[in-house]
Design a protein around this motif. Structure first.
Motif, PDB file in Angstrom:
ATOM      1  N   CYS A 183      12.298  21.328  38.585  1.00 24.19           N
ATOM      2  CA  CYS A 183      12.395  22.520  37.728  1.00 24.19           C
ATOM      3  C   CYS A 183      12.670  22.127  36.279  1.00 24.19           C
ATOM      4  N   LEU A 184      13.545  21.164  36.096  1.00 25.28           N
ATOM      5  CA  LEU A 184      13.849  20.703  34.739  1.00 25.28           C
ATOM      6  C   LEU A 184      12.676  19.957  34.112  1.00 25.28           C
ATOM      7  N   LEU A 223      17.069  14.118  30.233  1.00 23.50           N
ATOM      8  CA  LEU A 223      18.294  13.351  30.479  1.00 23.50           C
ATOM      9  C   LEU A 223      18.955  13.848  31.760  1.00 23.50           C
ATOM     10  N   THR A 224      18.968  15.149  31.941  1.00 24.83           N
ATOM     11  CA  THR A 224      19.550  15.733  33.149  1.00 24.83           C
ATOM     12  C   THR A 224      18.792  15.279  34.385  1.00 24.83           C
ATOM     13  N   VAL A 225      17.470  15.226  34.288  1.00 28.09           N
ATOM     14  CA  VAL A 225      16.652  14.744  35.414  1.00 28.09           C
ATOM     15  C   VAL A 225      17.070  13.325  35.787  1.00 28.09           C
ATOM     16  N   LEU A 226      17.195  12.463  34.802  1.00 28.86           N
ATOM     17  CA  LEU A 226      17.608  11.076  35.077  1.00 28.86           C
ATOM     18  C   LEU A 226      18.987  11.023  35.723  1.00 28.86           C
ATOM     19  N   LEU A 227      19.909  11.808  35.217  1.00 28.77           N
ATOM     20  CA  LEU A 227      21.258  11.804  35.776  1.00 28.77           C
ATOM     21  C   LEU A 227      21.280  12.362  37.193  1.00 28.77           C
ATOM     22  N   LEU A 247      17.923  18.835  47.204  1.00 26.58           N
ATOM     23  CA  LEU A 247      18.298  19.846  46.209  1.00 26.58           C
ATOM     24  C   LEU A 247      18.230  19.272  44.804  1.00 26.58           C
ATOM     25  N   ARG A 248      18.753  18.055  44.628  1.00 26.82           N
ATOM     26  CA  ARG A 248      18.691  17.427  43.305  1.00 26.82           C
ATOM     27  C   ARG A 248      17.246  17.181  42.887  1.00 26.82           C
ATOM     28  N   LEU A 249      16.389  16.877  43.839  1.00 27.38           N
ATOM     29  CA  LEU A 249      14.970  16.692  43.541  1.00 27.38           C
ATOM     30  C   LEU A 249      14.337  18.015  43.085  1.00 27.38           C
ATOM     31  N   ILE A 250      14.683  19.105  43.740  1.00 24.65           N
ATOM     32  CA  ILE A 250      14.181  20.422  43.322  1.00 24.65           C
ATOM     33  C   ILE A 250      14.688  20.761  41.926  1.00 24.65           C
ATOM     34  N   LEU A 259      20.168  31.239  39.802  1.00 24.30           N
ATOM     35  CA  LEU A 259      20.655  31.727  41.090  1.00 24.30           C
ATOM     36  C   LEU A 259      20.518  30.660  42.175  1.00 24.30           C
ATOM     37  N   PHE A 260      19.411  29.949  42.167  1.00 23.61           N
ATOM     38  CA  PHE A 260      19.212  28.870  43.135  1.00 23.61           C
ATOM     39  C   PHE A 260      20.294  27.798  42.974  1.00 23.61           C
TER      40      PHE A 260
END
Length: 134
Positions: free
Chosen positions: A20-21, A61-65, A13-16, A110-111
């Motif tokens: 997206c980000l 930054l969010t992707v890295l975190l 899920l974090r990868l998805i 929503l996801f």
């Protein structure tokens, strides 16, 4: 050693979310490359310009975190997509926007809403497991 299902689901899920980000980052990067960092987005309000330009830096930054600091990444991911949809909904009420990008943000929101609990549980479980190993 077998990775528990909750951790595996959390990772996917974090990868998805991260992918997206990355797509969002690409969109913001294209705008910056074509128009520059100080573009006024066709006369948008100053706070709108600051917010949209800041996403060029906040999204990656969010992707890295999401990959390195799991819970912080999930919190920031949720904050980014919620504020993005709220802001862009307000903006769309006053100005024409690209419907395809707006709808993709709503789908992503929503996801995230429907899956973040699973992602959080796996992230918490992983962080607890790592602490007990130390």
């Amino acid at each position: 050693m077998r990775i528990p299902d909750t951790e595996r689901r959390s990772f996917y899920l974090r990868l998805i979310y991260a992918l997206c980000l990355c797509g969002a980052t690409w969109t913001h990067l294209q705008v910056a490359l074509v128009h520059g960092l100080w573009w006024d987005y066709g006369g948008a309000a100053p706070l709108t310009r600051i917010y949209w330009t800041s996403l060029l830096f906040i999204d990656p930054l969010t992707v890295l975190l999401l990959l390195l600091s799991l819970r912080a990444g999930l919190i920031l991911c949720a904050a980014v997509i919620v504020t993005d949809v709220v802001h862009n909904s307000w903006f769309a009420f006053h100005h024409p926007i690209r419907l395809d990008l707006y709808l993709s943000q709503i789908v992503f929101l929503l996801f995230v809403i429907f899956t973040i609990r699973t992602a959080w549980r796996g992230a918490v479980r992983r962080s607890v497991a790592l602490r007990t190993v130390d």
